[in-house]
Design an enzyme around this catalytic site. Structure first.
Site, PDB file in Angstrom:
ATOM      1  N   SER A   1       0.578  -0.977   0.135  1.00 20.82           N
ATOM      2  CA  SER A   1       0.311  -0.499  -0.034  1.00 20.82           C
ATOM      3  C   SER A   1       1.366   1.644   0.654  1.00 20.82           C
ATOM      4  CB  SER A   1      -0.990  -0.271   0.762  1.00 20.82           C
ATOM      5  OG  SER A   1      -1.804   1.337   1.160  1.00 20.82           O
TER       6      SER A   1
ATOM      7  N   GLU B   1      -9.193  -5.182  -4.424  1.00 22.46           N
ATOM      8  CA  GLU B   1      -8.717  -4.013  -3.520  1.00 22.46           C
ATOM      9  C   GLU B   1     -10.262  -2.882  -3.233  1.00 22.46           C
ATOM     10  OE1 GLU B   1      -6.175  -3.251  -3.369  1.00 22.46           O
ATOM     11  OE2 GLU B   1      -4.361  -4.951  -4.051  1.00 22.46           O
TER      12      GLU B   1
ATOM     13  N   HIS C   1      -7.989  -5.913   0.177  1.00 21.52           N
ATOM     14  CA  HIS C   1      -6.271  -4.832   0.365  1.00 21.52           C
ATOM     15  C   HIS C   1      -5.338  -5.173   1.488  1.00 21.52           C
ATOM     16  CE1 HIS C   1      -3.476  -1.405  -0.894  1.00 21.52           C
ATOM     17  NE2 HIS C   1      -3.610  -1.176   0.802  1.00 21.52           N
TER      18      HIS C   1
END
Length: 501
Positions: free
Chosen positions: A207, A319, A405
């Site tokens: 990330s 995601e 995610h």
């Protein structure tokens, strides 16, 4: 732990005391770690001076030296940040004195590849001491693993005219990125003492940490500090604001922050007196300062100015759990091309129109920009390996839309999140992923005996590996290639616009 204490008690009768096995001299002093069955860990090692008082909002300085042996058995303070409620994201004690790193090494003597992890959290949250990132599992495979803190939010990313006046020719604003570079410089100076090879360092991040990996691959200030990289769910189409110039810039945002606090025409000393509780209320992100951060993440690859090293890059199958990836977002980005590409995604996925629109937005925002970065890296003669992670813990498998995610991290580190259950399939995927990453850190190629073949990226349609219960090679579909091109067009146009230094 009991075995280590017993060794200390009887050390006088041993040829090699346990203390000698768990103590390492660094350039600031000696640290004493803790031995486990397969690895030795060293936690809470300062890699830079505390960025407090007059050092707040300045480039990191060398760690202060200490006398004697420093215990390195507990994590150091996390950098100040807002409180989060998720169990897995608890960071422990916080302090501006937070520039610490942790090292795990195999017990067996050797010269191992080094894997330096940069945590995610939107450049606002996170810490190296989050239990999810405990490095024993990776280290036991044959690597020295390092996790590190870096300054967050406005403490880590802050430009202001008063700071510019104080040091107009200095490194301005991106203190969190400077911290990451300082940790890599510490690794270069010290990691050999921990059994690591300073000439074989891999950086990997998820990330925001993945965005940092891409930034560092384009930063002249980081040249020569690492030799391989992995960017996990970091997209590749992000556009950063400049430090000054343009409609919105970092100095403008910094000035507004202090104006709102009633500090008109603030001095640098007044800035450094602002309470931490006020500073962490507002989000802040990296920006282009012209010296440390010279390009947006992904931009260097399109301008052929990235570090020429082997790269792993990819994303997860859900995601959109991060938020913001909706049909409205896809329509805004694609404009008149939306109906055709949406229809293509309905046909590709077999999903209902609304679900296919989310997949399309997810492709635009994360999945396909990562693939585009892999394409650009390979096109300039570098090794690139793209992936798509699709595994969900057994307790969520029946209902989950895919891997959220950040959901690959528990598999990579081999640390099951407390709220999840794993079965034999999850254990297999965890071993598979950890082995791929450690082989890549060792040789620059993730492939090995007994593993599904991971094809390198060559020419479009792009090769990638689906990592999951049934790992297999795949290629992008024609509609995905079209969406990939559309995803990058707006970013490339913005990158091409001149930015003030």
């Amino acid at each position: 732990m009991r075995r280590m204490l017993f060794g200390l008690l009887v050390g006088a009768s041993l040829a090699t005391p346990v203390l000698a096995q768990t103590s390492v001299a660094t350039d600031a002093g000696t640290v004493a770690g803790a031995a486990d069955t397969e690895v030795i860990s060293f936690k809470g090692i300062p890699y830079a001076a505390p960025p407090v008082g007059p050092l707040r909002w300045k480039a990191p300085e060398r760690a202060l030296a200490w006398n004697g042996v420093r215990e390195a058995k507990v994590y150091g303070n996390a950098c100040p940040q807002p409180v989060r409620t998720e169990a897995w994201a608890q960071v422990g004690a916080q302090s501006e004195d937070c520039l610490f790193l942790n090292v795990w090494r195999p017990k067996k003597p050797g010269k191992y590849p080094v894997m330096v992890f940069m945590h995610g959290g939107g450049f606002v949250f996170g810490a190296a001491g989050v239990p999810l990132y405990e490095g024993s599992g990776l280290a036991a495979r044959g690597a020295v693993v390092v996790t590190m803190n870096y300054r967050l939010g406005r403490l880590g990313y802050f430009a202001h005219p008063a700071l510019t006046r104080e040091d107009p020719d200095g490194k301005l604003g991106n203190f969190g990125v400077m911290d990451q570079i300082a940790s890599l410089e510490w690794v270069k100076r010290n990691i050999a003492g921990f059994g690591g090879d300073p000439g074989n360092v891999m950086i990997f991040g998820e990330s925001a940490g993945a965005g940092a990996v891409q930034i560092l691959m384009g930063s002249p200030a980081a040249t020569g500090l690492f030799h391989k990289a992995a960017s996990q769910s970091g997209s590749g189409s992000t556009v950063l604001a400049p430090i000054r110039g343009g409609a919105i810039n970092a100095e403008m945002l910094g000035q507004k922050f202090t104006d709102d606090l009633g500090l008109k025409d603030a001095t640098a000393a007044q800035l450094r007196a602002i309470p931490v509780a006020e500073i962490i209320k507002a989000r802040a992100f990296p920006f282009i300062d012209g010296k440390v951060v010279t390009m947006s993440p992904g931009e260097a690859f399109y301008k052929n100015k990235q570090t020429r090293i082997p790269l792993i890059i990819g994303s997860n199958s859900n995601e959109s759990s991060l938020g913001g990836m909706t049909e409205a977002t896809a329509k805004m980005v694609l404009g008149s091309a939306f109906p055709e590409l949406h229809a293509g995604y309905i046909a590709l996925t077999g999903k209902a129109p609304d679900a296919a629109a989310v997949d399309l937005a997810e492709g635009l925002g994360f999945v396909l920009p990562s693939i585009a970065v892999a394409d650009q890296h390979a096109a300039t003669g570098n090794k690139a390996f793209a992936y798509y992670f699709d595994q969900v813990p057994v307790d969520q498998r029946a209902t989950a839309a895919g891997t959220d995610h950040g959901g690959e991290l528990e598999y990579l580190f081999g640390n099951k999140a407390a709220e999840h259950r794993w079965d034999a399939e999850d254990l297999k995927v965890s071993k598979q992923m950890g082995d791929y990453w450690v082989r890549f850190a060792t040789t620059g190629d993730p492939n090995g005996k007994g593993a599904a073949r991971w094809p390198a990226v060559t020419t479009p349609p792009t090769n990638y590996l689906v990592i999951g219960a049934k790992p297999h090679a795949a290629r992008l579909a024609p509609v995905e290639e079209k969406v990939k091109a559309a995803a990058m067009a707006a970013a490339i146009k913005t990158w091409a616009a001149p930015a003030a230094p």
